[in-house]
Design a protein around this motif. Structure first.
Motif, PDB file in Angstrom:
ATOM      1  N   THR A 226      15.668  80.282  23.595  1.00 45.62           N
ATOM      2  CA  THR A 226      16.146  81.584  24.054  1.00 45.62           C
ATOM      3  C   THR A 226      15.162  82.025  25.132  1.00 45.62           C
ATOM      4  O   THR A 226      13.964  82.150  24.860  1.00 45.62           O
ATOM      5  N   VAL A 227      15.656  82.210  26.360  1.00 48.60           N
ATOM      6  CA  VAL A 227      14.767  82.499  27.487  1.00 48.60           C
ATOM      7  C   VAL A 227      14.860  83.982  27.846  1.00 48.60           C
ATOM      8  O   VAL A 227      15.943  84.568  27.837  1.00 48.60           O
ATOM      9  N   LYS A 228      13.705  84.571  28.164  1.00 48.90           N
ATOM     10  CA  LYS A 228      13.629  86.020  28.323  1.00 48.90           C
ATOM     11  C   LYS A 228      12.803  86.382  29.552  1.00 48.90           C
ATOM     12  O   LYS A 228      11.886  85.655  29.938  1.00 48.90           O
ATOM     13  N   MET A 229      13.156  87.546  30.129  1.00 48.63           N
ATOM     14  CA  MET A 229      12.399  88.079  31.255  1.00 48.63           C
ATOM     15  C   MET A 229      12.344  89.589  31.103  1.00 48.63           C
ATOM     16  O   MET A 229      13.371  90.226  30.828  1.00 48.63           O
ATOM     17  N   SER A 230      11.167  90.155  31.255  1.00 48.18           N
ATOM     18  CA  SER A 230      11.048  91.611  31.197  1.00 48.18           C
ATOM     19  C   SER A 230      10.353  92.122  32.446  1.00 48.18           C
ATOM     20  O   SER A 230       9.404  91.510  32.947  1.00 48.18           O
ATOM     21  N   LYS A 231      10.850  93.251  32.944  1.00 49.61           N
ATOM     22  CA  LYS A 231      10.393  93.863  34.183  1.00 49.61           C
ATOM     23  C   LYS A 231       9.945  95.295  33.925  1.00 49.61           C
ATOM     24  O   LYS A 231      10.435  95.958  33.012  1.00 49.61           O
ATOM     25  N   MET A 232       9.062  95.766  34.761  1.00 44.95           N
ATOM     26  CA  MET A 232       8.698  97.169  34.737  1.00 44.95           C
ATOM     27  C   MET A 232       9.848  97.996  35.310  1.00 44.95           C
ATOM     28  O   MET A 232      10.417  97.651  36.350  1.00 44.95           O
ATOM     29  N   THR A 233      10.222  99.064  34.638  1.00 43.81           N
ATOM     30  CA  THR A 233      11.195 100.008  35.191  1.00 43.81           C
ATOM     31  C   THR A 233      10.443 101.023  36.027  1.00 43.81           C
ATOM     32  O   THR A 233       9.558 101.721  35.519  1.00 43.81           O
ATOM     33  N   GLN A 234      10.770 101.091  37.299  1.00 44.58           N
ATOM     34  CA  GLN A 234      10.070 101.997  38.207  1.00 44.58           C
ATOM     35  C   GLN A 234      10.533 103.435  37.986  1.00 44.58           C
ATOM     36  O   GLN A 234      11.600 103.693  37.424  1.00 44.58           O
ATOM     37  N   ALA A 235       9.738 104.377  38.457  1.00 43.12           N
ATOM     38  CA  ALA A 235      10.078 105.794  38.320  1.00 43.12           C
ATOM     39  C   ALA A 235      11.409 106.080  39.005  1.00 43.12           C
ATOM     40  O   ALA A 235      11.657 105.604  40.112  1.00 43.12           O
ATOM     41  N   THR A 236      12.270 106.834  38.333  1.00 44.74           N
ATOM     42  CA  THR A 236      13.601 107.246  38.819  1.00 44.74           C
ATOM     43  C   THR A 236      14.487 106.055  39.184  1.00 44.74           C
ATOM     44  O   THR A 236      15.403 106.189  39.995  1.00 44.74           O
ATOM     45  N   GLU A 237      14.229 104.894  38.589  1.00 43.28           N
ATOM     46  CA  GLU A 237      15.033 103.724  38.937  1.00 43.28           C
ATOM     47  C   GLU A 237      16.428 103.826  38.327  1.00 43.28           C
ATOM     48  O   GLU A 237      16.602 104.275  37.191  1.00 43.28           O
ATOM     49  N   SER A 238      17.437 103.407  39.102  1.00 43.87           N
ATOM     50  CA  SER A 238      18.826 103.364  38.653  1.00 43.87           C
ATOM     51  C   SER A 238      19.352 101.943  38.786  1.00 43.87           C
ATOM     52  O   SER A 238      18.807 101.140  39.552  1.00 43.87           O
ATOM     53  N   PHE A 239      20.439 101.659  38.048  1.00 45.47           N
ATOM     54  CA  PHE A 239      20.962 100.295  37.988  1.00 45.47           C
ATOM     55  C   PHE A 239      22.487 100.305  38.096  1.00 45.47           C
ATOM     56  O   PHE A 239      23.161 101.126  37.455  1.00 45.47           O
ATOM     57  N   TYR A 240      23.024  99.364  38.872  1.00 47.55           N
ATOM     58  CA  TYR A 240      24.461  99.310  39.143  1.00 47.55           C
ATOM     59  C   TYR A 240      24.928  97.856  39.093  1.00 47.55           C
ATOM     60  O   TYR A 240      24.134  96.929  39.166  1.00 47.55           O
ATOM     61  N   GLY A 241      26.249  97.681  39.037  1.00 44.58           N
ATOM     62  CA  GLY A 241      26.813  96.332  39.047  1.00 44.58           C
ATOM     63  C   GLY A 241      27.202  95.855  37.665  1.00 44.58           C
ATOM     64  O   GLY A 241      27.718  96.600  36.847  1.00 44.58           O
ATOM     65  N   MET A 242      27.021  94.570  37.380  1.00 41.88           N
ATOM     66  CA  MET A 242      27.297  93.923  36.094  1.00 41.88           C
ATOM     67  C   MET A 242      28.785  93.782  35.779  1.00 41.88           C
ATOM     68  O   MET A 242      29.194  93.666  34.634  1.00 41.88           O
ATOM     69  N   GLY A 243      29.621  93.790  36.822  1.00 39.83           N
ATOM     70  CA  GLY A 243      31.023  93.455  36.597  1.00 39.83           C
ATOM     71  C   GLY A 243      31.862  94.570  36.015  1.00 39.83           C
ATOM     72  O   GLY A 243      31.777  95.711  36.454  1.00 39.83           O
ATOM     73  N   ASP A 244      32.672  94.254  34.989  1.00 34.18           N
ATOM     74  CA  ASP A 244      33.742  95.163  34.556  1.00 34.18           C
ATOM     75  C   ASP A 244      33.342  96.077  33.413  1.00 34.18           C
ATOM     76  O   ASP A 244      34.204  96.530  32.640  1.00 34.18           O
ATOM     77  N   LYS A 245      32.078  96.398  33.264  1.00 30.78           N
ATOM     78  CA  LYS A 245      31.645  97.246  32.155  1.00 30.78           C
ATOM     79  C   LYS A 245      32.339  98.612  32.203  1.00 30.78           C
ATOM     80  O   LYS A 245      32.400  99.251  33.251  1.00 30.78           O
ATOM     81  N   ALA A 246      32.849  99.055  31.059  1.00 29.47           N
ATOM     82  CA  ALA A 246      33.656 100.278  30.988  1.00 29.47           C
ATOM     83  C   ALA A 246      32.791 101.484  30.671  1.00 29.47           C
ATOM     84  O   ALA A 246      33.104 102.283  29.791  1.00 29.47           O
ATOM     85  N   SER A 247      31.691 101.605  31.378  1.00 23.48           N
ATOM     86  CA  SER A 247      30.743 102.684  31.103  1.00 23.48           C
ATOM     87  C   SER A 247      30.334 103.345  32.411  1.00 23.48           C
ATOM     88  O   SER A 247      30.746 102.933  33.491  1.00 23.48           O
ATOM     89  N   HIS A 248      29.521 104.364  32.288  1.00 26.17           N
ATOM     90  CA  HIS A 248      29.050 105.108  33.457  1.00 26.17           C
ATOM     91  C   HIS A 248      28.532 104.145  34.516  1.00 26.17           C
ATOM     92  O   HIS A 248      27.891 103.137  34.204  1.00 26.17           O
ATOM     93  N   SER A 249      28.805 104.454  35.781  1.00 30.78           N
ATOM     94  CA  SER A 249      28.464 103.524  36.858  1.00 30.78           C
ATOM     95  C   SER A 249      26.967 103.251  36.937  1.00 30.78           C
ATOM     96  O   SER A 249      26.548 102.163  37.333  1.00 30.78           O
ATOM     97  N   ASN A 250      26.133 104.222  36.555  1.00 32.44           N
ATOM     98  CA  ASN A 250      24.691 104.025  36.516  1.00 32.44           C
ATOM     99  C   ASN A 250      24.311 103.537  35.119  1.00 32.44           C
ATOM    100  O   ASN A 250      24.520 104.225  34.120  1.00 32.44           O
ATOM    101  N   LEU A 251      23.753 102.330  35.028  1.00 33.30           N
ATOM    102  CA  LEU A 251      23.481 101.680  33.745  1.00 33.30           C
ATOM    103  C   LEU A 251      22.134 102.051  33.142  1.00 33.30           C
ATOM    104  O   LEU A 251      21.754 101.482  32.115  1.00 33.30           O
ATOM    105  N   LYS A 252      21.414 102.977  33.747  1.00 32.84           N
ATOM    106  CA  LYS A 252      20.106 103.385  33.203  1.00 32.84           C
ATOM    107  C   LYS A 252      20.264 103.831  31.748  1.00 32.84           C
ATOM    108  O   LYS A 252      21.110 104.651  31.407  1.00 32.84           O
ATOM    109  N   GLY A 253      19.466 103.230  30.874  1.00 31.32           N
ATOM    110  CA  GLY A 253      19.526 103.562  29.461  1.00 31.32           C
ATOM    111  C   GLY A 253      20.558 102.782  28.665  1.00 31.32           C
ATOM    112  O   GLY A 253      20.713 102.996  27.467  1.00 31.32           O
ATOM    113  N   LYS A 254      21.263 101.830  29.313  1.00 29.16           N
ATOM    114  CA  LYS A 254      22.309 101.051  28.644  1.00 29.16           C
ATOM    115  C   LYS A 254      21.822  99.646  28.332  1.00 29.16           C
ATOM    116  O   LYS A 254      20.918  99.113  28.978  1.00 29.16           O
TER     117      LYS A 254
END
Length: 799
Positions: free
Chosen positions: A133-161
């Motif tokens: 099982t391969v893993k990667m962890s990154k620092m979340t920068q201040a006020t960072e937001s996240f988008y994309g990931m295909g057809d997810k049926a959730s808020h367009s900004n994935l922060k906290g998901k």
């Protein structure tokens, strides 16, 4: 500089100090004392690949996601070594690799940190299946937001998901339900005014945590395979998507009819019903280009067969529909009925083309025909065979396009809804289990379908639709968001999903307009059509067990509203086609969330509703019942209300009136929007004049119009028309310059230029520096100018 945080979790293994470094042209290898190898490849100045091996051993380097035609090349590489780190520098980025921990930090050339490892790469041995099982962890920068990931049926900004990538048949899925039909492990991160992207090229089940478990950490991991990901630097969001699209590919231009309005249902049968539906469209003068045949056209749901009772002469029916301007689209599923008298089953058995279980028996699952076997589309021989199966359907029967459904693959009456994980696959010569092949199964099916359809509709262009997809599937097929529900919440979901898919490099996308499951009200149907005509793929589709869902199914008022907006789509086809050309050429999303349009405005970062259609039209659907309008956010710049030419200043919220026959729709000032006359189907009319809607602006703006024969491949040999317009507006003067390219001769000879917001009275018009008679070219009543399509400069003044 990266420091060792000494954080560890039980069972996880981590790289230790670097003991060896090798450079091979654009590749850099860092080997640690405990056998981890980090391979860093500079693909382009702003695109870097990171790949990890354990036990000093890389797995075979093979990916279905990567486009073999991806552009490569860089302007600059320099490597520096200090006491504590290695530094790789390109013309856009600096990559620091820490000698003690193998952790990385990526910065721009000004030293601003864009992306930084937290624990970085770590792994855990998978005792049940083998491998890691391969893993990667990154620092979340201040006020960072996240988008994309295909057809997810959730808020367009994935922060906290936290999201899960495992393609799955999810009938009547709900908001925030996960996983869904597509696995696109690519996201765009945004902070400090700069955007980057990460594509985790791993076809196993993958999961992403966007500061959900720990608010300062973003991580992603896979149940097997390699830690292998690509980093893309913007700093603009659309450049990130464009860089990702370069790696995973873009589609060729679709035929223009594929961008029209399409009508579907489960199912239209018998033949008389199909013809009645077609006649109703023409009688009511509601434009439509395609009618779909769901599984009931088949003989007992056997693919590549026809039910002769329902469709006694499909070839004649399709020919008759074509005369009335309708293309016919047929569904094909992956499950092949176990039937010794069924020729497709016989061929597959004779050639050993079906998937098998780990211990030898054929993988078996129940779908619409009953018990089925499933072709192994990861075997190139199977793909070639499958492509050839379309010969009769396309060339003899005359079907125009193919729709692949149930290709996750969906399996009924089992808890997993899909094939057993021990199912074996060829994986193009890299044998594996379904754990690795599941997410790409539908992709490889539609790849084979695309190859067959393309071969047998040639010299026309292919049109293919898929439900399941992995990163890179956009090279082969359009798609839709799956079996949604006729609710207002699903109208919101459809809006978010299509924006998210476009930001995930997959722009030829739409939803089942009106909802697949359950029955919409007339109001909901009208509001959904208003949204759907601004989606790249525009199709009504319903399950059919709850009533009719055609444009005329909800009374005269709704019919008229639906017709009005479908007609608007047909008027905007040259605008949309130009956006498809830009998408296929540059990978630019056809739809942009407003955060992509103005990422510097923090107010846009959490907006879900508004989007930019193409580059110059702002759309905001009404998503609540009984609404007379809505509040929306207007992004930077000045915008014309499409309906009344009111100019609105951006950068703030605004109440916009929108009764049921309207919706908030704005055009960017300075835009030149091309329009065709309303047609009942693409090609019904020869375009005698192109309308250019010109929206005045103080300052300058550029617009583009791309045209070709609307089908076929002559455009690849220079038979296209590319017109770039530069608008320059002053207090009492408007100048439009035209720059032309390409060898395609359009059917029209003149433009009708309609001026919006002109702040002065027109008294003089010059064409190519020569004054012309106002009475011959100018209509004050319409505010329009008739001018040759060949002009190079048009100057309009008050004196």
């Amino acid at each position: 500089m990266i420091t060792n945080t000494e954080l560890e979790y039980k069972g996880n293994l981590y790289p230790n100090q670097i003991v060896d470094y090798i450079r091979d042209k654009d590749k850099f290898y860092f080997t640690t004392d405990n056998g981890v190898i980090l391979e860093v490849t500079v693909i382009q100045d702003r695109t870097i690949r990171f790949r990890y091996a354990t036990e000093n051993n890389f797995q075979p380097d093979f990916s279905y996601a990567i486009d073999p035609d991806a552009k490569r090349g860089y302007n600059h590489i320099q490597v520096l070594e200090t006491e504590t780190e290695y530094i790789i520098e390109t013309a856009k980025l600096q990559i620091l690799v820490d000698k003690k921990t193998l952790r990385k930090q990526i910065s721009d050339l000004n030293g601003t940190i864009i992306n930084e490892d937290e624990l970085g790469f770590h792994w855990e041995e998978n005792y049940e299946y083998g491998g890691n099982t391969v893993k990667m962890s990154k620092m979340t920068q201040a006020t960072e937001s996240f988008y994309g990931m295909g057809d997810k049926a959730s808020h367009s900004n994935l922060k906290g998901k936290r999201v899960n990538n495992w393609v799955m048949d999810q009938y009547a899925f709900g908001k925030d339900q996960d996983p869904l039909y597509k696995a696109i492990p690519f996201y765009v991160g945004l902070h400090s005014g700069q955007a980057y992207g990460i594509f985790f090229d791993n076809s196993f089940r993958t999961q992403f945590d966007f500061a959900h478990e720990r608010r300062n950490t973003t991580s992603f991991w896979a149940d097997g395979g390699e830690m292998n990901y690509y980093f893309f630097y913007g700093p603009e969001m659309f450049k990130v998507v464009r860089a990702y699209s370069n790696i995973t590919g873009v589609p060729e231009l679709p035929p223009l009819w594929a961008l029209g309005y399409h009508q579907s249902k489960w199912s239209y049968f018998p033949e008389s019903n199909v013809k009645d539906i077609a006649k109703q469209f023409r009688d009511l003068k509601i434009p439509c280009d395609a009618i779909y045949l769901d599984i009931d056209y088949m003989d007992g749901f056997r693919c590549f067969t026809w039910d002769k009772n329902k469709f006694p002469d499909p070839k004649k029916m399709i020919k008759d529909l074509k005369k009335d301007g309708f293309k016919t689209v047929a569904m094909i599923d992956p499950g092949i009925k176990i039937d010794k008298d069924y020729w497709v089953y016989q061929e597959a058995m004779e050639n050993d083309y079906f998937c098998k279980r780990a211990d030898g028996p054929y993988m078996k699952g129940k779908v619409w025909p009953g018990e089925c076997h499933f072709p192994d589309f990861t075997n190139p021989e199977v793909r070639e065979w499958w492509a050839e199966l379309y010969k009769e359907l396309m060339t003899e029967i005359g079907v125009h396009a193919v729709w692949n459904d149930m290709n996750e693959p969906a399996v009924m009456e089992v808890p997993t809804k899909t094939a057993p994980l021990d199912t074996r696959h060829d994986y193009d010569g890299h044998p594996c289990s379904h754990r690795k092949a599941h997410n790409i199964y539908g992709m490889q099916m539609v790849r084979a379908t695309y190859n067959g359809v393309k071969k047998y509709v040639y010299p026309k262009r292919p049109m293919v639709i898929t439900r399941a997809a992995f990163a890179g599937t956009q090279r082969f097929s359009s798609t839709w968001t799956g079996d949604n529900v006729a609710t207002w919440e699903h109208l919101w979901i459809a809006n978010v999903q299509v924006q998210r898919m476009c930001m995930s490099g997959y722009s030829f996308v739409g939803s089942d307009i009106g909802g697949f499951a359950e029955q919409p009200s007339g109001e909901l149907f009208a509001r959904w059509v208003q949204l759907g005509v601004f989606h790249p793929f525009c199709r009504v589709h319903s399950s059919g067990d709850h009533g009719d869902q055609e444009p005329w199914s909800f009374g005269t008022e709704i019919t008229n509203i639906v017709r009005k907006f479908i007609e608007l789509r047909y008027q905007l086809l040259p605008y949309l086609y130009t956006m498809f050309w830009r998408y296929s050429k540059e990978g630019k999303p056809i739809i942009q969330p407003i955060v992509c349009f103005d990422q510097e405005d923090m107010q846009t970062h959490f907006r879900t509703d508004e989007f930019i259609f193409g580059e110059q039209i702002l759309v905001c659907p009404v998503q609540e019942p009984n609404a007379q309008g809505r509040r929306m956010y207007i992004p930077r710049g000045n915008w014309y209300n499409y309906w009344n030419d009111e100019i609105v200043e951006g950068g703030k919220e605004k109440w916009v009136a929108a009764e049921l026959d309207s919706m908030p729709l704005f055009v960017k000032e300075g835009a030149i929007v091309p329009k065709y006359p309303v047609q009942q189907y693409v090609g019904e009319l020869e375009i005698e004049q192109l309308v250019l809607e010109v929206y005045f602006k103080i300052g300058d703006e550029t617009s583009t119009i791309y045209e070709d024969a609307n089908d076929g491949y002559d455009y690849e040999n220079g038979k296209y028309s590319l017109r770039n317009f530069k608008l320059l507006g002053k207090d009492k003067e408007l100048t439009i310059q035209q720059f032309k390219d390409g060898g395609f001769v359009t059917s029209y000879e003149t433009f009708k230029i309609i001026l919006h917001g002109l702040p002065f009275e027109v008294k003089c018009i010059e064409v190519d520096n020569e004054e012309v008679d106002l009475e011959e070219v100018w209509s004050a009543e319409e505010g329009s100018i008739q001018v040759s399509k060949e002009f190079t400069q048009l100057r309009i003044t008050e004196s």
